[in-house]
Design an enzyme around this catalytic site. Structure first.
Site, PDB file in Angstrom:
ATOM      1  CE1 TYR A 142      66.569  -2.185  90.307  1.00  0.00           C
ATOM      2  CE2 TYR A 142      65.338  -0.406  89.302  1.00  0.00           C
ATOM      3  CZ  TYR A 142      65.409  -1.714  89.725  1.00  0.00           C
ATOM      4  OH  TYR A 142      64.336  -2.544  89.568  1.00  0.00           O
ATOM      5  CE  LYS A 189      61.795 -11.323 102.030  1.00  0.00           C
ATOM      6  NZ  LYS A 189      60.503 -12.057 102.009  1.00  0.00           N
ATOM      7  CG  ASP A 221      57.306 -11.737 100.805  1.00  0.00           C
ATOM      8  OD1 ASP A 221      57.222 -10.714 101.513  1.00  0.00           O
ATOM      9  OD2 ASP A 221      57.710 -12.827 101.240  1.00  0.00           O
ATOM     10  CG  ASP A 245      61.333  -1.000  88.375  1.00  0.00           C
ATOM     11  OD1 ASP A 245      60.465  -0.485  87.641  1.00  0.00           O
ATOM     12  OD2 ASP A 245      62.281  -1.683  87.935  1.00  0.00           O
ATOM     13  CG  ASP A 249      55.831  -2.106  85.766  1.00  0.00           C
ATOM     14  OD1 ASP A 249      56.019  -0.874  85.838  1.00  0.00           O
ATOM     15  OD2 ASP A 249      56.239  -2.805  84.823  1.00  0.00           O
TER      16      ASP A 249
HETATM   17  C1  IPM Z   1      60.712   2.415  85.200  1.00  0.00           C
HETATM   18  C2  IPM Z   1      61.482   1.556  84.241  1.00  0.00           C
HETATM   19  C3  IPM Z   1      62.946   1.841  84.439  1.00  0.00           C
HETATM   20  C4  IPM Z   1      63.301   1.539  85.863  1.00  0.00           C
HETATM   21  C5  IPM Z   1      63.902   1.091  83.531  1.00  0.00           C
HETATM   22  C6  IPM Z   1      63.527   1.220  82.083  1.00  0.00           C
HETATM   23  C7  IPM Z   1      65.329   1.501  83.767  1.00  0.00           C
HETATM   24  O1  IPM Z   1      61.189   0.224  84.432  1.00  0.00           O
HETATM   25  O2  IPM Z   1      60.755   3.639  85.064  1.00  0.00           O
HETATM   26  O3  IPM Z   1      60.079   1.872  86.095  1.00  0.00           O
HETATM   27  O4  IPM Z   1      63.514   0.388  86.206  1.00  0.00           O
HETATM   28  O5  IPM Z   1      63.341   2.452  86.671  1.00  0.00           O
HETATM   29 MG    MG Z   2      59.717  -0.107  85.873  1.00  0.00          MG
END
Ligand code: IPM
Ligand code: MG
Length: 361
Positions: A142, A189, A221, A245, A249
């Site tokens: 990133y 990985k 994975d 990231d 989620d």
């Molecule tokens: C998070 C979000 C951010 C990230 C995005 C919005 C840049 O998805 O905080 O996880 O990828 O870090």
């Molecule tokens: Mg995120």
């Protein structure tokens, strides 16, 4: 104690939930004899509208001079088509990089009161899910070099990590594991990526200092599969920016409590940390007194704990949230059977939820 807190309400429901967090902070200040003052910061979509820049330097500077920073949410469909160089997400990356908050703590916890909302079967969830993801936040792909070929037909991003960037994350993972259930899983990985092999090398070189922590490695994975197959095998996960990231989620979704989850982004401890709910800006319900403020309120608890070393105050906020849930109060996102909750008179809006927590504190 006197503390200055930078507030970034941001876009969508950001301002709704920040208002409630401030109510809670004021209540903590009153009850425990502290003085909190607030500085407003404009970032994200709002800043694009006002300054054509998602994070102007003066706004970042306010954060850097504060004792801690609380963010609601940024972004929304309104800014989906702006130039990539000024997207609202840039505000987040700019804050993380600018504040040098390299470690992102994302607890994925299933609240027992909300077990019904968990999408996994009972036998998988057992007595609950409680995972702490430690995500590297200011390095890797990133932040790596990126580019496009002149004919526009090739594009690239680079995953690059230094020994020190890795070591500080893995150490934090070990330290948290030591205080918890003593299992650390490093996710990578390493069967493909050179950078992942460095993660393993670094981890191997320091693991001897944490003999009481069980260390496991998993490929990304496999890890994403194991998270739904058997989430209870995990205690602390340490991983890179992109893998963290994605995994965070997934982890938040399996708890069923996505509107409840807080996060903290920490640096060396010399500057302020950045605290935010993990949910997004939900523009469709913005300003309607519907959003759940509890994730932001729980982020306040993390702020009290990590930036201000106010453990008693942090526990008071967390207990208040638990008490409110125990009594059956629900915003619509965590209500499950909305009609039933409504019939009991326990369906509340953003403001009422904030006030309920304040009453409990
Ligand atoms: C998070 C979000 C951010 C990230 C995005 C919005 C840049 O998805 O905080 O996880 O990828 O870090
Ligand atoms: Mg995120």
């Amino acid at each position: 104690m006197k503390k200055t807190i930078a507030l970034i309400p941001g876009d969508g429901i950001g301002p709704d939930v920040i208002d409630e967090a401030v109510k809670v902070l004021n209540c903590v200040a009153n009850k425990f004899g502290h003085e909190f003052t607030y500085k407003n910061v404009i970032a994200g979509g709002k800043a694009i509208d006002m300054f054509k820049n998602p994070l102007p330097k003066e706004q970042l500077d306010i954060c850097l001079h504060a004792d801690s920073v609380l963010l609601g949410a940024v972004g929304g469909p309104k800014w989906d088509n702006v130039d990539a160089s000024i997207r609202p997400e840039k505000a987040l990356l700019g804050l993380r990089g600018g504040m040098k908050v390299f470690a992102n703590l994302r607890p994925a916890v299933m609240f027992p009161q909300l077990k019904n909302a968990c999408p996994l079967k009972d036998e998988i969830v057992g007595d609950g899910i409680d995972i702490l993801i430690v995500r590297e936040l200011t390095g890797g792909i990133y932040f790596g070099e990126r580019g496009n070929s002149s004919d526009g037909k090739t594009a690239w991003d680079t995953e690059k990590y230094t020994w020190d960037e890795i070591e500080r994350i893995v150490r934090l993972g070990f330290e948290f594991a030591k205080k918890r259930r003593k299992i650390l899983t490093v996710v990578d990985k390493a069967n493909i990526l050179n950078s992942s092999r460095l993660w393993r090398k670094v981890t191997e070189s320091i693991k001897g200092e944490y003999p009481d922590v069980e260390l496991n490695y998993l490929y990304i994975d496999n890890a994403s599969m194991q998270l739904v197959r058997n989430p209870r095998q995990f205690d602390v996960i340490a991983t890179s920016n992109m893998f963290g990231d994605i995994l965070s989620d997934e982890a938040s979704q399996i708890t069923g409590s996505i509107g409840m989850l807080a996060s903290a982004s920490l640096g060396s401890g010399k500057g302020p940390g950045l605290y935010e709910p993990i949910h997004g800006s939900a523009p469709d319900i913005a300003g309607k007194n519907i959003a759940n403020p509890l994730a932001t309120i729980l982020s306040v608890a993390m702020m009290l704990r990590y930036d201000f070393k106010m453990e008693e105050e942090a526990l008071a906020v967390e207990k208040a949230v638990n008490d409110v849930l125990d009594e059956g109060w629900r915003t619509s996102d965590i209500a499950g059977d909305i009609e039933a909750v409504k019939a009991q008179g326990k369906l509340v809006g953003t403001k009422e939820m904030g006030s309920l927590v304040v009453e409990k504190i």
